[in-house]
Design a protein around this motif. Structure first.
Motif, PDB file in Angstrom:
ATOM      1  N   UNK A  71     -25.274   8.401   2.518  1.00  0.00           N
ATOM      2  CA  UNK A  71     -26.256   9.126   1.715  1.00  0.00           C
ATOM      3  C   UNK A  71     -25.992   8.893   0.232  1.00  0.00           C
ATOM      4  N   UNK A  72     -24.715   8.963  -0.154  1.00  0.00           N
ATOM      5  CA  UNK A  72     -24.319   8.737  -1.543  1.00  0.00           C
ATOM      6  C   UNK A  72     -23.328   7.581  -1.609  1.00  0.00           C
ATOM      7  N   UNK A  73     -23.351   6.848  -2.717  1.00  0.00           N
ATOM      8  CA  UNK A  73     -22.327   5.850  -2.959  1.00  0.00           C
ATOM      9  C   UNK A  73     -21.066   6.576  -3.406  1.00  0.00           C
ATOM     10  N   UNK A  74     -19.917   5.955  -3.173  1.00  0.00           N
ATOM     11  CA  UNK A  74     -18.641   6.592  -3.454  1.00  0.00           C
ATOM     12  C   UNK A  74     -17.723   5.567  -4.103  1.00  0.00           C
ATOM     13  N   UNK A  75     -16.945   5.984  -5.103  1.00  0.00           N
ATOM     14  CA  UNK A  75     -16.020   5.089  -5.789  1.00  0.00           C
ATOM     15  C   UNK A  75     -14.594   5.613  -5.623  1.00  0.00           C
ATOM     16  N   UNK A  76     -13.708   4.758  -5.120  1.00  0.00           N
ATOM     17  CA  UNK A  76     -12.290   5.075  -5.040  1.00  0.00           C
ATOM     18  C   UNK A  76     -11.598   4.423  -6.234  1.00  0.00           C
ATOM     19  N   UNK A  77     -10.809   5.180  -6.979  1.00  0.00           N
ATOM     20  CA  UNK A  77     -10.009   4.642  -8.087  1.00  0.00           C
ATOM     21  C   UNK A  77      -8.558   4.683  -7.659  1.00  0.00           C
ATOM     22  N   UNK A  78      -7.936   3.503  -7.564  1.00  0.00           N
ATOM     23  CA  UNK A  78      -6.602   3.398  -6.983  1.00  0.00           C
ATOM     24  C   UNK A  78      -5.700   2.577  -7.904  1.00  0.00           C
ATOM     25  N   UNK A  79      -4.485   3.050  -8.141  1.00  0.00           N
ATOM     26  CA  UNK A  79      -3.486   2.299  -8.890  1.00  0.00           C
ATOM     27  C   UNK A  79      -2.817   1.318  -7.941  1.00  0.00           C
ATOM     28  N   UNK A  80      -2.495   0.127  -8.453  1.00  0.00           N
ATOM     29  CA  UNK A  80      -1.860  -0.866  -7.601  1.00  0.00           C
ATOM     30  C   UNK A  80      -1.068  -1.879  -8.388  1.00  0.00           C
ATOM     31  N   UNK A  81      -0.626  -2.907  -7.680  1.00  0.00           N
ATOM     32  CA  UNK A  81       0.195  -3.962  -8.257  1.00  0.00           C
ATOM     33  C   UNK A  81      -0.119  -5.260  -7.529  1.00  0.00           C
ATOM     34  N   UNK A  82      -0.208  -6.374  -8.281  1.00  0.00           N
ATOM     35  CA  UNK A  82      -0.471  -7.685  -7.698  1.00  0.00           C
ATOM     36  C   UNK A  82       0.792  -8.127  -6.947  1.00  0.00           C
ATOM     37  N   UNK A  83       0.664  -8.410  -5.645  1.00  0.00           N
ATOM     38  CA  UNK A  83       1.854  -8.734  -4.858  1.00  0.00           C
ATOM     39  C   UNK A  83       1.846 -10.129  -4.249  1.00  0.00           C
ATOM     40  N   UNK A  84       0.675 -10.784  -4.195  1.00  0.00           N
ATOM     41  CA  UNK A  84       0.626 -12.082  -3.522  1.00  0.00           C
ATOM     42  C   UNK A  84      -0.617 -12.842  -3.938  1.00  0.00           C
ATOM     43  N   UNK A  85      -0.485 -14.163  -4.077  1.00  0.00           N
ATOM     44  CA  UNK A  85      -1.631 -15.051  -4.277  1.00  0.00           C
ATOM     45  C   UNK A  85      -1.966 -15.708  -2.946  1.00  0.00           C
ATOM     46  N   UNK A  86      -3.260 -15.949  -2.716  1.00  0.00           N
ATOM     47  CA  UNK A  86      -3.707 -16.641  -1.509  1.00  0.00           C
ATOM     48  C   UNK A  86      -4.580 -17.815  -1.935  1.00  0.00           C
ATOM     49  N   UNK A  87      -5.045 -18.577  -0.979  1.00  0.00           N
ATOM     50  CA  UNK A  87      -5.927 -19.696  -1.288  1.00  0.00           C
ATOM     51  C   UNK A  87      -7.287 -19.250  -1.801  1.00  0.00           C
ATOM     52  N   UNK A  88      -7.671 -18.006  -1.508  1.00  0.00           N
ATOM     53  CA  UNK A  88      -8.993 -17.508  -1.907  1.00  0.00           C
ATOM     54  C   UNK A  88      -8.936 -16.324  -2.867  1.00  0.00           C
ATOM     55  N   UNK A  89      -7.746 -15.972  -3.358  1.00  0.00           N
ATOM     56  CA  UNK A  89      -7.653 -14.833  -4.274  1.00  0.00           C
ATOM     57  C   UNK A  89      -6.244 -14.298  -4.387  1.00  0.00           C
ATOM     58  N   UNK A  90      -6.122 -12.968  -4.322  1.00  0.00           N
ATOM     59  CA  UNK A  90      -4.810 -12.344  -4.428  1.00  0.00           C
ATOM     60  C   UNK A  90      -4.827 -10.979  -3.738  1.00  0.00           C
ATOM     61  N   UNK A  91      -3.626 -10.467  -3.474  1.00  0.00           N
ATOM     62  CA  UNK A  91      -3.471  -9.187  -2.803  1.00  0.00           C
ATOM     63  C   UNK A  91      -2.962  -8.137  -3.780  1.00  0.00           C
ATOM     64  N   UNK A  92      -3.497  -6.941  -3.659  1.00  0.00           N
ATOM     65  CA  UNK A  92      -3.051  -5.780  -4.430  1.00  0.00           C
ATOM     66  C   UNK A  92      -2.476  -4.770  -3.459  1.00  0.00           C
ATOM     67  N   UNK A  93      -1.265  -4.311  -3.743  1.00  0.00           N
ATOM     68  CA  UNK A  93      -0.667  -3.239  -2.958  1.00  0.00           C
ATOM     69  C   UNK A  93      -0.896  -1.938  -3.705  1.00  0.00           C
ATOM     70  N   UNK A  94      -1.406  -0.919  -3.012  1.00  0.00           N
ATOM     71  CA  UNK A  94      -1.659   0.375  -3.630  1.00  0.00           C
ATOM     72  C   UNK A  94      -0.352   1.115  -3.852  1.00  0.00           C
ATOM     73  N   UNK A  95      -0.328   1.900  -4.931  1.00  0.00           N
ATOM     74  CA  UNK A  95       0.878   2.700  -5.240  1.00  0.00           C
ATOM     75  C   UNK A  95       0.650   4.147  -4.908  1.00  0.00           C
TER      76      UNK A  95
END
Length: 95
Positions: A71-95
């Motif tokens: 019904x409504x759009x929702x936004x999650x705001x999350x702190x994280x850290x870059x932990x890994x690069x991949x062939x198509x981007x990168x991974x963020x681990x949430x804190x």
């Protein structure tokens, strides 16, 4: 051959989930950097970002994940850290 707890947890907690995300961080010179991308998958512990960018590993960031379709759009705001690069981007681990 068995599956370790770590492999099992990752295998079942990660879901393919494509949605708009925004990433905010400071670059190596201390300048604010903001860019939009798409998630590739999502888990309770982090998100895989599909992008050509390669921020430095261990860099702190804030991620806005946009959820829509209800019904409504929702936004999650999350702190994280870059932990890994991949062939198509990168991974963020949430804190």
């Amino acid at each position: 051959m068995g599956i370790s707890d770590k492999d099992d947890r990752r295998r079942y907690s990660r879901v393919v989930f494509t949605t708009k995300i925004e990433i905010y961080m400071l670059d190596e010179s201390g300048q604010n950097v903001q860019f939009a991308a798409n998630s590739k998958d999502l888990s309770q512990r982090g998100v895989l970002v599909k992008t050509d960018r390669r921020p430095s590993l261990d860099m702190a960031c804030r991620v806005n994940v946009y959820l829509s379709g209800g019904i409504d759009d929702f936004k999650l705001e999350i702190q994280g850290r870059i932990v890994r690069h991949t062939g198509t981007g990168f991974a963020i681990e949430f804190e």
